[in-house]
Design an enzyme around this catalytic site. Sequence first.
Site, mmCIF file in Angstrom:
data_model
loop_
_atom_site.group_PDB
_atom_site.id
_atom_site.type_symbol
_atom_site.label_atom_id
_atom_site.label_comp_id
_atom_site.label_asym_id
_atom_site.label_seq_id
_atom_site.Cartn_x
_atom_site.Cartn_y
_atom_site.Cartn_z
ATOM 1 N N GLY A 126 -18.607 15.015 18.407
ATOM 2 C CA GLY A 126 -18.173 13.685 18.798
ATOM 3 C C GLY A 126 -16.672 13.555 18.820
ATOM 4 N N GLY A 128 -13.343 10.384 19.855
ATOM 5 C CA GLY A 128 -13.043 9.021 20.266
ATOM 6 C C GLY A 128 -11.627 8.627 19.933
ATOM 7 N N SER A 129 -11.437 7.339 19.694
ATOM 8 C CA SER A 129 -10.096 6.787 19.609
ATOM 9 C C SER A 129 -9.313 7.244 18.390
ATOM 10 C CB SER A 129 -10.169 5.253 19.625
ATOM 11 O OG SER A 129 -10.961 4.792 18.547
ATOM 12 N N TYR A 130 -9.972 7.447 17.266
ATOM 13 C CA TYR A 130 -9.244 7.760 16.035
ATOM 14 C C TYR A 130 -9.193 9.255 15.739
ATOM 15 C CZ TYR A 130 -9.027 2.844 14.576
ATOM 16 O OH TYR A 130 -8.758 1.513 14.489
ATOM 17 N N ASP A 250 -20.175 -3.777 12.588
ATOM 18 C CA ASP A 250 -20.466 -3.091 13.852
ATOM 19 C C ASP A 250 -21.861 -2.467 13.816
ATOM 20 O OD1 ASP A 250 -19.905 -2.339 16.440
ATOM 21 O OD2 ASP A 250 -18.755 -0.555 15.904
#
Length: 412
Positions: A126, A128-130, A250
């Site tokens: 995976g 993503g943004s971080y 979330d």
Amino acid sequence: MLSKSCSIAKMMGCCSCFGFTRKRKPAKPSSGFNNRLSQELLLEGGGDTEDDDNCSSNDDLINSDHCEESEPQTRTKRSEDILHIRAENGMICRQCPVKETHRLVRAEDEYGNKTINEYVRECKIGAGSYGKVVLYRSRVDGKHYAIKAFHKSHLLKLRVAPSETAMTDVYREVLIMKMLNHPNIVNLVEVIDDPETDHFYMVLEYVEGKWVCEGSGPASGLGESTARKYLRDIVSGLMYLHDHKIVHGDIKPDNLLVTRHGTVKIGDFSVSQVFEDDNDELRRSPGTPVFTAPECCLGVTYRGRAADTWAVGITLYCMILGQYPFLGETLQDTYEKIVNNPIILPDDMNPELKNLIEGILCKDPLQRLSLEAIAEHPWVIGDHGPLPQYLCWCKRKRPQEEFDGNKDDIVA
């Protein structure tokens, strides 16, 4: 050659389960908002960072309007202060604390696989943004672990609020997960933070997969029996969080992992918040637009626990019907549907299930079913009976400490 676990991880698409999807902050609806956003953004964001150990990501993944709508500095400081106070007072639900390692050795094994201390890299699962999440195998116990990898210097430059950087979110996530121990919560095993390097790692238990809920929703629902089993696990884990005054922020299928034995575990605490007493009033918008509660679309503040519960209702709807109840072509359209559109359910739906979904997806947070009411609902109980009661470690300690205290008083 990829290991069997690595192949399964890629096949199951469990990358986003650990929160490595882009978390862009949606703007509140306004009369002048007419930008068309992809449904990918409305559902969860997406995309990938490059497959190396740089953990790099683009600055545009964090919008400037995120800062304007996030919580004030006082709330952020209070959340972290609360966590530190709880830790100092021993209010931790673990018999054994999370392992903290302050020395990092990055190398390669005899087969050319990258290693981090005792862990041997198998494959990326995976991004993503971080940062990214990678599947590793421990040379000590032979088990697989999912490791979140971050670059501290990069995250310290990403402003997510007037007084917060992306690294603030990461540190808060770690502080929260250090407190937790529950069968329906993903377990944090170790934190690797070497002050001499720019790397930061969270070593998490590896959960094999998730139920399929990609894109605009699964092709069909899971069926009532499976959905009931999953919902019971979700409610059990979330009740535990709320009982410990933590708002997840979330809840959605991508953050709910399923073990090979069919147990659901809640993951990704990157936007979670902590509150004191009964005051769960929050300002920071939840993470994913299509799971956002109506009161979050309308007001400046909202009650975190009620917003979490709404997200549970959207998740249940998705599990049963295989689609999202309120999904528009734009962010404004999605918010308007959430606020104004009634929930539409099939006429032939099980009346008890219909009653439950309507109760959870009540627009008025004051009238919305609580988690306790959901746990006692006839459809949830079914043939399984009441939800199992989990007595966490911090509460098991408390009666003994109170007894010891009373004993000392008597002796005195």
